[in-house]
Scaffold this active site. Structure first.
Site, PDB file in Angstrom:
ATOM      1  N   ASN A 219       0.852  -1.179   0.000  1.00 15.72           N
ATOM      2  CA  ASN A 219       0.000   0.000   0.000  1.00 15.72           C
ATOM      3  C   ASN A 219       0.894   1.237   0.000  1.00 15.72           C
ATOM      4  O   ASN A 219       2.119   1.125  -0.071  1.00 15.72           O
ATOM      5  CB  ASN A 219      -0.969  -0.016   1.196  1.00 15.72           C
ATOM      6  CG  ASN A 219      -0.244  -0.077   2.536  1.00 15.72           C
ATOM      7  OD1 ASN A 219       0.908   0.387   2.684  1.00 15.72           O
ATOM      8  ND2 ASN A 219      -0.892  -0.649   3.540  1.00 15.72           N
ATOM      9  N   ARG A 220       0.311   2.413   0.064  1.00 20.45           N
ATOM     10  CA  ARG A 220       1.096   3.642  -0.021  1.00 20.45           C
ATOM     11  C   ARG A 220       2.185   3.700   1.058  1.00 20.45           C
ATOM     12  O   ARG A 220       3.356   3.965   0.763  1.00 20.45           O
ATOM     13  CB  ARG A 220       0.183   4.858   0.110  1.00 20.45           C
ATOM     14  CG  ARG A 220       0.915   6.207  -0.058  1.00 20.45           C
ATOM     15  CD  ARG A 220       0.066   7.356   0.451  1.00 20.45           C
ATOM     16  NE  ARG A 220      -1.162   7.492  -0.298  1.00 20.45           N
ATOM     17  CZ  ARG A 220      -1.364   8.401  -1.252  1.00 20.45           C
ATOM     18  NH1 ARG A 220      -0.413   9.251  -1.571  1.00 20.45           N
ATOM     19  NH2 ARG A 220      -2.522   8.465  -1.882  1.00 20.45           N
ATOM     20  N   ARG A 221       1.811   3.442   2.310  1.00 22.35           N
ATOM     21  CA  ARG A 221       2.765   3.532   3.416  1.00 22.35           C
ATOM     22  C   ARG A 221       3.887   2.516   3.259  1.00 22.35           C
ATOM     23  O   ARG A 221       5.073   2.819   3.497  1.00 22.35           O
ATOM     24  CB  ARG A 221       2.031   3.319   4.742  1.00 22.35           C
ATOM     25  CG  ARG A 221       2.922   3.319   5.971  1.00 22.35           C
ATOM     26  CD  ARG A 221       2.089   3.381   7.241  1.00 22.35           C
ATOM     27  NE  ARG A 221       2.884   3.148   8.430  1.00 22.35           N
ATOM     28  CZ  ARG A 221       2.957   1.981   9.078  1.00 22.35           C
ATOM     29  NH1 ARG A 221       2.268   0.940   8.618  1.00 22.35           N
ATOM     30  NH2 ARG A 221       3.690   1.847  10.154  1.00 22.35           N
ATOM     31  N   GLU A 222       3.538   1.302   2.862  1.00 23.82           N
ATOM     32  CA  GLU A 222       4.545   0.257   2.680  1.00 23.82           C
ATOM     33  C   GLU A 222       5.487   0.587   1.525  1.00 23.82           C
ATOM     34  O   GLU A 222       6.695   0.358   1.604  1.00 23.82           O
ATOM     35  CB  GLU A 222       3.848  -1.086   2.449  1.00 23.82           C
ATOM     36  CG  GLU A 222       3.132  -1.607   3.691  1.00 23.82           C
ATOM     37  CD  GLU A 222       2.071  -2.649   3.373  1.00 23.82           C
ATOM     38  OE1 GLU A 222       1.575  -3.287   4.322  1.00 23.82           O
ATOM     39  OE2 GLU A 222       1.719  -2.822   2.178  1.00 23.82           O
ATOM     40  N   ASP A 290      -5.936  -8.068   1.999  1.00 22.00           N
ATOM     41  CA  ASP A 290      -6.004  -9.532   1.895  1.00 22.00           C
ATOM     42  C   ASP A 290      -6.845  -9.940   0.688  1.00 22.00           C
ATOM     43  O   ASP A 290      -6.508 -10.887  -0.034  1.00 22.00           O
ATOM     44  CB  ASP A 290      -6.619 -10.129   3.169  1.00 22.00           C
ATOM     45  CG  ASP A 290      -5.771  -9.874   4.402  1.00 22.00           C
ATOM     46  OD1 ASP A 290      -4.581  -9.543   4.243  1.00 22.00           O
ATOM     47  OD2 ASP A 290      -6.299 -10.009   5.520  1.00 22.00           O
TER      48      ASP A 290
END
Length: 343
Positions: A219-222, A290
């Site tokens: 995701n964006r943060r990852e 998920d």
């Protein structure tokens, strides 16, 4: 902060008959899932007053229920979509482990590939919800690394299960299960058997640990953590994507950007492909990732192109976030989302 620029109209097309073909092929796919497993417990009630002991609401409990969580939820998503999932991970020797095994059995999911580690407790995430608002989450978990003997058992079991698999999903929740050597062994075995490897990464894990994966889905943060750079606009998004591809040597990368949509990167092309979010009411984003990686794995195993798989998973995520808590999605719901969308 500037929002990431995602074109309003997707350039990805998917004819209805091709979507039907891909969805019908889900039931033939066998997906190996490696990752931390656990339980989501929901305590639901009403908050009518503030506690006299502290400035916190008092929740009058009306219901409590359990759901499969973490990688177990990924396996459940695969099952709900018609595929077969083989779940690999560790559990403790406790009541939560018994509950997890019982829940897997109720969903016709096997627990045979779960290794018991008496030194750690089975992961449990409890969410306290007042009407529709989550007010607190309590995590019960052990995050210390596996002992060499337990790691050997998990690794050998996973490698054995890969022999009959059509895809491998590595779900990294940074709870102590996945080591660099285990990830490397799983990826190398899968590649040797020409099995695609899809990784759901974690911010605490170095990007290099995922070297050789077919597809990464941060995701964006990852993605920002993997690349070491913030995503503030389209230019920075492209830089982040290229950095991750370079660091991991992965063939492709899909960055999920919430309301901004999805960005698809390929190692052999300079320009990413964008898919806008399928707009519908967002109730709860728990478990959306998920659902996305489950649909991606099944779609790719069923012969879908990367862009098609991303579009299908985007539709599925739109269905999942409209449900309460971690939830599964069916092929029929994806088809309905497709029909009622502007795709």
């Amino acid at each position: 902060m500037k929002r990431t620029i995602i074109p309003k109209q997707s350039k990805v097309s998917l004819p209805e008959n091709e979507l039907l073909r891909i969805l019908s092929e889900f039931r033939k796919q066998h997906i190996c899932v490696l990752g931390d497993v656990g339980i989501d417990r929901y305590t639901q009630g009403i908050a009518e007053r503030i506690s006299p002991e502290a400035p916190v609401p008092i929740i009058f409990v009306e219901s409590e229920y359990l759901k499969l969580g973490l990688a177990a939820n990924v396996a459940d998503n695969i099952r709900a979509l018609g595929g077969k999932a083989e779940l690999n991970g560790v559990i403790g020797n406790d009541q939560d482990a018994k509950d997890l095994i019982r829940m897997l059995k109720e969903k016709s999911l096997s627990s045979q590939s779960l290794v018991v580690d008496a030194s750690r407790r089975t992961i449990l995430k409890e969410r306290i919800v007042a009407e529709t608002q989550q007010v607190l989450r309590v995590d019960y978990e052990s995050t210390h690394p596996l002992s060499p003997s337990i790691q050997k058992k998990v690794q050998s079991t996973t490698i054995r299960n890969l022999k009959g698999a059509d895809a491998l999903i590595i779900e990294d929740y940074a709870k102590g299960l996945l080591s660099q050597s285990m990830i490397r062994a799983a990826i190398q075995t899968a590649k040797k058997n020409k099995i695609p490897v899809l990784v759901d990464p974690h911010v605490k894990t170095p990007a290099e640990w995922y070297t050789g994966a077919t597809l990464l889905k941060p995701n964006r943060r990852e993605a920002e953590s993997l690349a070491g750079e913030r995503i503030v606009d389209q230019k920075s998004l492209i830089r982040v994507g290229r950095k991750i591809i370079h660091k991991t040597g992965s063939e492709s990368l899909i960055i999920t950007l919430g309301r901004d949509g999805v960005a698809i990167f390929k190692s052999d092309t300079a320009t990413p492909i964008y898919i806008p979010t399928f707009a519908r009411e967002v109730y709860d984003v728990s478990g959306a990732g998920d659902t996305v990686i489950s649909v991606l794995a099944l779609s790719l195993a069923a012969g879908a192109k990367l862009e098609e798989a991303a579009l299908i998973s985007n539709l599925a995520a739109g269905v999942e976030v409209s449900k309460r808590g971690t939830a599964t999605v069916s092929p029929q719901e994806i088809m309905h989302a497709y029909i009622t969308s502007k795709y």
